[in-house]
Scaffold this motif. Structure first.
Motif, PDB file in Angstrom:
ATOM      1  N   ILE A 127       0.837  -1.204   0.000  1.00 31.29           N
ATOM      2  CA  ILE A 127       0.000   0.000   0.000  1.00 31.29           C
ATOM      3  C   ILE A 127       0.872   1.254   0.000  1.00 31.29           C
ATOM      4  CG2 ILE A 127      -1.625   1.344   1.387  1.00 31.29           C
ATOM      5  CD1 ILE A 127      -2.953  -1.267   2.188  1.00 31.29           C
ATOM      6  N   ASN A 128       1.944   1.238   0.779  1.00 29.25           N
ATOM      7  CA  ASN A 128       2.861   2.379   0.769  1.00 29.25           C
ATOM      8  C   ASN A 128       3.506   2.558  -0.601  1.00 29.25           C
ATOM      9  OD1 ASN A 128       2.397   3.063   3.456  1.00 29.25           O
ATOM     10  ND2 ASN A 128       4.022   1.726   4.226  1.00 29.25           N
ATOM     11  N   ILE A 160      -1.758  -3.301  -6.101  1.00 28.48           N
ATOM     12  CA  ILE A 160      -3.051  -3.463  -5.424  1.00 28.48           C
ATOM     13  C   ILE A 160      -3.487  -4.923  -5.467  1.00 28.48           C
ATOM     14  CG2 ILE A 160      -5.508  -2.897  -5.558  1.00 28.48           C
ATOM     15  CD1 ILE A 160      -4.736  -0.104  -6.437  1.00 28.48           C
ATOM     16  N   GLN A 161      -3.289  -5.582  -6.595  1.00 27.23           N
ATOM     17  CA  GLN A 161      -3.654  -6.988  -6.699  1.00 27.23           C
ATOM     18  C   GLN A 161      -2.857  -7.849  -5.711  1.00 27.23           C
ATOM     19  OE1 GLN A 161      -3.139  -7.722 -10.980  1.00 27.23           O
ATOM     20  NE2 GLN A 161      -5.347  -8.024 -11.141  1.00 27.23           N
ATOM     21  N   GLU A 162      -1.560  -7.565  -5.575  1.00 20.17           N
ATOM     22  CA  GLU A 162      -0.735  -8.328  -4.638  1.00 20.17           C
ATOM     23  C   GLU A 162      -1.186  -8.096  -3.198  1.00 20.17           C
ATOM     24  OE1 GLU A 162       3.500  -8.097  -5.094  1.00 20.17           O
ATOM     25  OE2 GLU A 162       3.356  -7.826  -7.248  1.00 20.17           O
ATOM     26  N   ALA A 166      -2.672 -10.961  -0.615  1.00 20.36           N
ATOM     27  CA  ALA A 166      -2.127 -11.242   0.710  1.00 20.36           C
ATOM     28  C   ALA A 166      -3.228 -11.270   1.767  1.00 20.36           C
ATOM     29  CB  ALA A 166      -1.066 -10.203   1.071  1.00 20.36           C
ATOM     30  N   LEU A 167      -4.212 -10.378   1.644  1.00 21.44           N
ATOM     31  CA  LEU A 167      -5.325 -10.378   2.591  1.00 21.44           C
ATOM     32  C   LEU A 167      -6.259 -11.566   2.357  1.00 21.44           C
ATOM     33  CD1 LEU A 167      -6.409  -6.632   2.988  1.00 21.44           C
ATOM     34  CD2 LEU A 167      -5.346  -8.122   4.682  1.00 21.44           C
ATOM     35  N   LEU A 291      -9.687  -2.372  -1.138  1.00 23.22           N
ATOM     36  CA  LEU A 291      -8.693  -2.742  -2.153  1.00 23.22           C
ATOM     37  C   LEU A 291      -9.368  -3.308  -3.396  1.00 23.22           C
ATOM     38  CD1 LEU A 291      -5.856  -4.355   0.015  1.00 23.22           C
ATOM     39  CD2 LEU A 291      -5.731  -2.228  -1.306  1.00 23.22           C
ATOM     40  N   GLY A 292     -10.447  -4.072  -3.193  1.00 19.64           N
ATOM     41  CA  GLY A 292     -11.187  -4.595  -4.340  1.00 19.64           C
ATOM     42  C   GLY A 292     -11.794  -3.482  -5.175  1.00 19.64           C
TER      43      GLY A 292
END
Length: 315
Positions: A127-128, A160-162, A166-167, A291-292
Motif C-alpha cells: 500500500i505504501n 493493489i492486486q498483490e 495477501a489479505l 482494495l477490491g
C-alpha cells in the motif's frame, strides 16, 4: 468514435480529423486521470489507516467449533500480535497438574520476541508503494505522456492486486507452518518443543492453527507415509462422529495432515493433533473491500486509456 462524415470529405483529410479528435480525447482523458489518481490516493490512505497500529488494537476471540479444544483471544496492533491467552484441551498435550487445560500466553515482557503477521507487513508495504506510485505519477512525471501514465497505472494495478491477494491468503503469499516456526520465547512460559503455533490471514480473517507433533521413528523408505497413528483423538469432532466410531463405523481421520510428514525445526515429524480456528477481523475485511474497489477503478482507467491509445489487445 464515428468515422462517418457528411458531406463526405477526402480520405486524407478524414484521417487527419480522426487523429486530431483522438488526440483531443487523449488529452481530456489524461487530465481526468489526475482527478482519478487523487481519489485513488484517498482510498489507499484509508486502507493504510485501517492497518496502522492503534493504542487499543483489535481483540479477536478464538474458539474451536463444536468442541472445547481451543479457547482464548489475541490482540492485534497493526502487523503485530501483542497479547494472547489460549487454552488448549488436547489429549496429546496434557495440562499441568491441577489444571484442566494447557495455557499458551503471549509474553508481554519488553525483551520478548515480536510476533509478526508477515502477510500484513507485506500488505502495508504494498500500500505504501502504491501511494509512492500515485505521488510520482501526479507530481514528478509528465502528466501529458500517455505511455508514462499507462505504465504507472499498470504498476499501481499490480501492487493493489498483490496486496489484495495477501489479505485473501492466496497460497503464494503464505509461508508454510513448518518452515517458519514461531520463536518459543514469544510465549511465557516458552512454547513446548512439540507444539506448533501458526498465525495467518485468510479471507481477511485471522487464522490460528495449533499442532502437536512427534518425531517419525523408523522412517527410512523415503515415502511420505508415516507410521500408524496410535491413540485416537476425537478433538474437534462432534458427538455424532464419536458415536459412529463407537458403534463400529468408519472413524474419520483426526485431521487433514494425518498422512503427511514434515520437516520441523530440523527433524522429520508427523502431526498428532491439529486444531484450526478463524476469527473475522473487521478492519481487515474493510481493507480488503476497499482494495477490491480500488482494483476495479484502476482496471477501468487502464482499459479506457488503452482504448484511446489503440492498445485494446494489450494485457
Amino acid at each position: 468514435m464515428s468515422t462517418v462524415v457528411w458531406p463526405p470529405i477526402p480520405a486524407d483529410q478524414l484521417l487527419k480529423e480522426q487523429e486530431s479528435c483522438q488526440q483531443r480525447e487523449l488529452e481530456w482523458l489524461l487530465s481526468a486521470l489526475q482527478e482519478t489518481l487523487q481519489s485513488l490516493k484517498a482510498g489507499l490512505e484509508e486502507c493504510a489507516d485501517l492497518l496502522a497500529p492503534r493504542d487499543v488494537g483489535s481483540t479477536l476471540v478464538l474458539s474451536s467449533l463444536r468442541s472445547e479444544c481451543l479457547k482464548g483471544f489475541v490482540t492485534r496492533v497493526g502487523t503485530r500480535v501483542v497479547k494472547g491467552d489460549i487454552h488448549l484441551r488436547l489429549p496429546s498435550l496434557p495440562p499441568p497438574r491441577g489444571q484442566n487445560s494447557y495455557r499458551l500466553s503471549i509474553s508481554t515482557a519488553p525483551t520478548a520476541p515480536t510476533l509478526l503477521l508477515e502477510q500484513l507487513t507485506s500488505v502495508r508495504t504494498l500500500i505504501n508503494s502504491c501511494l509512492d506510485v500515485v505521488d510520482a505519477t501526479r507530481w514528478t512525471g509528465d502528466a501529458n505522456n500517455a505511455n508514462f501514465i499507462s505504465g504507472q497505472l499498470r504498476l499501481l494495478h499490480d501492487n493493489i492486486q498483490e496486496a489484495k491477494a495477501a489479505l485473501k491468503g492466496d497460497p503464494e503469499t503464505q509461508t508454510p507452518w513448518n518452515e517458519d516456526p514461531v520463536d518459543d520465547k514469544v510465549f511465557d512460559p516458552p512454547l513446548p518443543a512439540n507444539v506448533s503455533f501458526h498465525l495467518s490471514i485468510h479471507e481477511a480473517a485471522l487464522v490460528l492453527s495449533v499442532r502437536t507433533v512427534e518425531a517419525v521413528q523408523g522412517h527410512s523408505t523415503g515415502t511420505s507415509t508415516p507410521n500408524s497413528f496410535t491413540g485416537p483423538s476425537y478433538s474437534g469432532f462432534s458427538i455424532r462422529d464419536r458415536l459412529a466410531a463407537a458403534l463400529g463405523g468408519n472413524r474419520p481421520p483426526p485431521h487433514d495432515e494425518v498422512n503427511e510428514i514434515f520437516s520441523f525445526k530440523g527433524s522429520e515429524v508427523r502431526v498428532k493433533e491439529k486444531v484450526r480456528v478463524e476469527s473475522q477481523d473487521p478492519s481487515l475485511m474493510a481493507a480488503m473491500a476497499k482494495l477490491g474497489a480500488l482494483e476495479h477503478s484502476v482496471a477501468l482507467s487502464r482499459r479506457a486509456l488503452d482504448v484511446v491509445m489503440d492498445k485494446e489487445d494489450d494485457a
